[in-house]
Design an enzyme around this catalytic site. Structure first.
Site, PDB file in Angstrom:
ATOM      1  N   SER A  10       0.854  -1.196   0.000  1.00 37.30           N
ATOM      2  CA  SER A  10       0.000   0.000   0.000  1.00 37.30           C
ATOM      3  C   SER A  10       0.884   1.239   0.000  1.00 37.30           C
ATOM      4  O   SER A  10       1.666   1.458   0.930  1.00 37.30           O
ATOM      5  CB  SER A  10      -0.894   0.013   1.240  1.00 37.30           C
ATOM      6  OG  SER A  10      -1.405   1.321   1.413  1.00 37.30           O
ATOM      7  N   HIS A  35      -1.129  -1.293  -4.313  1.00 41.66           N
ATOM      8  CA  HIS A  35      -2.410  -1.059  -3.632  1.00 41.66           C
ATOM      9  C   HIS A  35      -2.570   0.444  -3.379  1.00 41.66           C
ATOM     10  O   HIS A  35      -1.727   1.067  -2.726  1.00 41.66           O
ATOM     11  CB  HIS A  35      -2.427  -1.840  -2.318  1.00 41.66           C
ATOM     12  CG  HIS A  35      -3.737  -1.820  -1.600  1.00 41.66           C
ATOM     13  ND1 HIS A  35      -4.809  -2.625  -1.946  1.00 41.66           N
ATOM     14  CD2 HIS A  35      -4.170  -1.080  -0.549  1.00 41.66           C
ATOM     15  CE1 HIS A  35      -5.830  -2.393  -1.135  1.00 41.66           C
ATOM     16  NE2 HIS A  35      -5.469  -1.451  -0.270  1.00 41.66           N
ATOM     17  N   ASP A  37      -4.875   3.287  -1.806  1.00 36.18           N
ATOM     18  CA  ASP A  37      -5.954   3.532  -0.843  1.00 36.18           C
ATOM     19  C   ASP A  37      -6.582   4.901  -1.071  1.00 36.18           C
ATOM     20  O   ASP A  37      -6.001   5.933  -0.734  1.00 36.18           O
ATOM     21  CB  ASP A  37      -5.401   3.446   0.584  1.00 36.18           C
ATOM     22  CG  ASP A  37      -5.147   2.016   1.005  1.00 36.18           C
ATOM     23  OD1 ASP A  37      -6.078   1.189   0.871  1.00 36.18           O
ATOM     24  OD2 ASP A  37      -4.022   1.703   1.448  1.00 36.18           O
ATOM     25  N   MET A  39      -9.316   7.468  -0.058  1.00 35.03           N
ATOM     26  CA  MET A  39     -10.194   7.795   1.079  1.00 35.03           C
ATOM     27  C   MET A  39     -10.734   9.203   0.903  1.00 35.03           C
ATOM     28  O   MET A  39      -9.994  10.110   0.499  1.00 35.03           O
ATOM     29  CB  MET A  39      -9.416   7.721   2.393  1.00 35.03           C
ATOM     30  CG  MET A  39      -8.731   6.382   2.621  1.00 35.03           C
ATOM     31  SD  MET A  39      -8.019   6.287   4.266  1.00 35.03           S
ATOM     32  CE  MET A  39      -7.058   4.771   4.131  1.00 35.03           C
ATOM     33  N   HIS A  68      -8.380   0.615  -4.049  1.00 39.88           N
ATOM     34  CA  HIS A  68      -9.298   0.331  -2.939  1.00 39.88           C
ATOM     35  C   HIS A  68     -10.089   1.596  -2.633  1.00 39.88           C
ATOM     36  O   HIS A  68      -9.555   2.534  -2.036  1.00 39.88           O
ATOM     37  CB  HIS A  68      -8.446  -0.123  -1.734  1.00 39.88           C
ATOM     38  CG  HIS A  68      -9.228  -0.456  -0.514  1.00 39.88           C
ATOM     39  ND1 HIS A  68      -8.615  -0.718   0.696  1.00 39.88           N
ATOM     40  CD2 HIS A  68     -10.568  -0.572  -0.293  1.00 39.88           C
ATOM     41  CE1 HIS A  68      -9.543  -0.983   1.605  1.00 39.88           C
ATOM     42  NE2 HIS A  68     -10.729  -0.890   1.031  1.00 39.88           N
ATOM     43  N   MET A  70     -12.397   3.707  -0.688  1.00 39.61           N
ATOM     44  CA  MET A  70     -13.061   3.913   0.606  1.00 39.61           C
ATOM     45  C   MET A  70     -13.754   5.268   0.516  1.00 39.61           C
ATOM     46  O   MET A  70     -13.321   6.265   1.100  1.00 39.61           O
ATOM     47  CB  MET A  70     -12.024   3.858   1.740  1.00 39.61           C
ATOM     48  CG  MET A  70     -11.549   2.435   2.005  1.00 39.61           C
ATOM     49  SD  MET A  70      -9.999   2.367   2.926  1.00 39.61           S
ATOM     50  CE  MET A  70      -8.825   2.578   1.581  1.00 39.61           C
ATOM     51  N   MET A 141     -11.243  -6.790   5.182  1.00 36.14           N
ATOM     52  CA  MET A 141     -10.519  -5.807   6.011  1.00 36.14           C
ATOM     53  C   MET A 141     -10.214  -6.428   7.370  1.00 36.14           C
ATOM     54  O   MET A 141     -11.109  -6.922   8.058  1.00 36.14           O
ATOM     55  CB  MET A 141     -11.370  -4.547   6.230  1.00 36.14           C
ATOM     56  CG  MET A 141     -11.567  -3.650   5.024  1.00 36.14           C
ATOM     57  SD  MET A 141     -10.050  -3.078   4.228  1.00 36.14           S
ATOM     58  CE  MET A 141      -9.181  -2.241   5.557  1.00 36.14           C
ATOM     59  N   ASP A 179      -6.419  -7.000   4.117  1.00 37.72           N
ATOM     60  CA  ASP A 179      -5.863  -5.649   4.228  1.00 37.72           C
ATOM     61  C   ASP A 179      -5.958  -5.143   5.667  1.00 37.72           C
ATOM     62  O   ASP A 179      -7.055  -5.019   6.208  1.00 37.72           O
ATOM     63  CB  ASP A 179      -6.670  -4.734   3.293  1.00 37.72           C
ATOM     64  CG  ASP A 179      -6.124  -3.321   3.206  1.00 37.72           C
ATOM     65  OD1 ASP A 179      -5.109  -3.022   3.856  1.00 37.72           O
ATOM     66  OD2 ASP A 179      -6.725  -2.515   2.472  1.00 37.72           O
TER      67      ASP A 179
HETATM   68  C1  DX5 Z   1      -6.518   0.944   5.638  1.00 35.87           C
HETATM   69  C2  DX5 Z   1      -5.996   0.730   4.248  1.00 35.87           C
HETATM   70  C3  DX5 Z   1      -4.831  -0.168   4.220  1.00 35.87           C
HETATM   71  C4  DX5 Z   1      -3.607   0.339   4.930  1.00 35.87           C
HETATM   72  C5  DX5 Z   1      -2.742  -0.848   5.251  1.00 35.87           C
HETATM   73  O1  DX5 Z   1      -7.743   1.566   5.572  1.00 35.87           O
HETATM   74  O2  DX5 Z   1      -6.997   0.167   3.434  1.00 35.87           O
HETATM   75  O3  DX5 Z   1      -4.522  -0.557   2.879  1.00 35.87           O
HETATM   76  O4  DX5 Z   1      -2.888   1.279   4.186  1.00 35.87           O
HETATM   77  O5  DX5 Z   1      -1.699  -0.433   6.088  1.00 35.87           O
HETATM   78  P1  DX5 Z   1      -1.035  -1.420   7.146  1.00 35.87           P
HETATM   79  O6  DX5 Z   1      -0.505  -2.593   6.365  1.00 35.87           O
HETATM   80  O7  DX5 Z   1       0.035  -0.576   7.767  1.00 35.87           O
HETATM   81  O8  DX5 Z   1      -2.107  -1.836   8.097  1.00 35.87           O
HETATM   82 ZN    ZN Z   2      -6.454  -0.723   1.459  1.00 34.44          ZN
END
Ligand code: DX5
Ligand code: ZN
Length: 234
Positions: A10, A35, A37, A39, A68, A70, A141, A179
């Site tokens: 990520s 990956h 993320d 948000m 991903h 969110m 998750m 994840d």
């Molecule tokens: C959390 C994200 C993850 C996060 C993972 O909401 O979706 O992808 O970046 O980070 P680690 O591996 O540090 O938990």
């Molecule tokens: Zn993620």
């Protein structure tokens, strides 16, 4: 059921001022995906990156972009991410209830990308049953989405095993991605339960040597999976 375990680092834990350098390092280290993320500060409290970053990443790497989402309004934004070059797009069941989730999967497939759906820790994976047969990947998750660096929620591997059962029951074999809080200690748990893709933020992109970290997590996961398979056959 089991395919070789792949790591999806990520980039939320990468050095944004040296993103290309970090991407090259994970590619050289054998990462399977990047990956991303996304948000929106609404579906989750944090605000991270969006379409322009996906577009730029597409220019600098051949690794598949595992996006991903969110975000609260996935159906509205999906076309932009698909156009930007997302290869796999994950939509949260909590943000796309019922028919909306089916629609999202259709839109992703119509664009030639792979469709994934995710559930938060407190959402039962059974909510994905109506689309399970259409999914290319299910994302479980193992932390509350929103931030990297959190601890793996104990017992999440049971949800991974349940996902394998649910998929099998409808004759499907989506990849299973996990994840949140995945590293050398937790990768064996989820890999033994059937995970195929491990998202690693702090454990890989946050490590001094991301290539070495990928190798260590992969090795730990593969060993656990081999042991799980052997005990099943015995
Ligand atoms: C959390 C994200 C993850 C996060 C993972 O909401 O979706 O992808 O970046 O980070 P680690 O591996 O540090 O938990
Ligand atoms: Zn993620």
């Amino acid at each position: 059921m089991f395919q070789p375990v792949k790591i999806a680092p990520s980039i939320l834990s990468a050095d944004f001022m040296n993103l290309q350098r970090d991407i090259e390092a994970i590619q050289a280290g054998g990462a399977g995906y990047v990956h991303v993320d996304v948000m929106d500060g609404h579906f989750v409290p944090n605000l991270t990156m969006g379409v322009p970053v996906v577009k730029q990443l597409k220019k600098i790497t051949d690794m598949p972009l595992d996006v991903h989402l969110m975000i609260s309004n996935p159906l509205e934004q999906l076309p932009w991410f698909l156009e930007a070059g997302a290869d796999i797009v994950t939509v949260h069941a909590e943000a796309a209830a019922g028919y909306q989730l089916e629609r999202a999967v259709e839109m992703i497939h119509a664009a030639g990308a792979k469709a994934a759906a995710s559930v938060k820790p407190h959402t039962p994976v059974e909510v994905l049953a109506p689309v399970m047969a259409q999914l290319d990947m299910v994302l479980i998750m193992s932390v509350e989405p929103g931030f990297s660096g959190q601890s793996y929620i104990e017992g999440s591997e049971r949800k991974v095993a349940r996902t394998v059962e649910l998929a099998r029951a409808v004759g499907a074999a989506p990849l299973i991605e996990v994840d949140g809080g995945i590293g050398v200690k937790t990768a064996p748990l989820v890999a033994a339960a059937g995970a195929d893709v491990l998202v690693c933020g702090s454990a890989v992109c946050g490590a001094d040597d991301s290539a070495a970290a990928i190798a260590q997590v992969t090795q730990a996961a593969e060993a656990a999976r081999a042991a799980a398979l052997a005990s099943k056959e015995a």
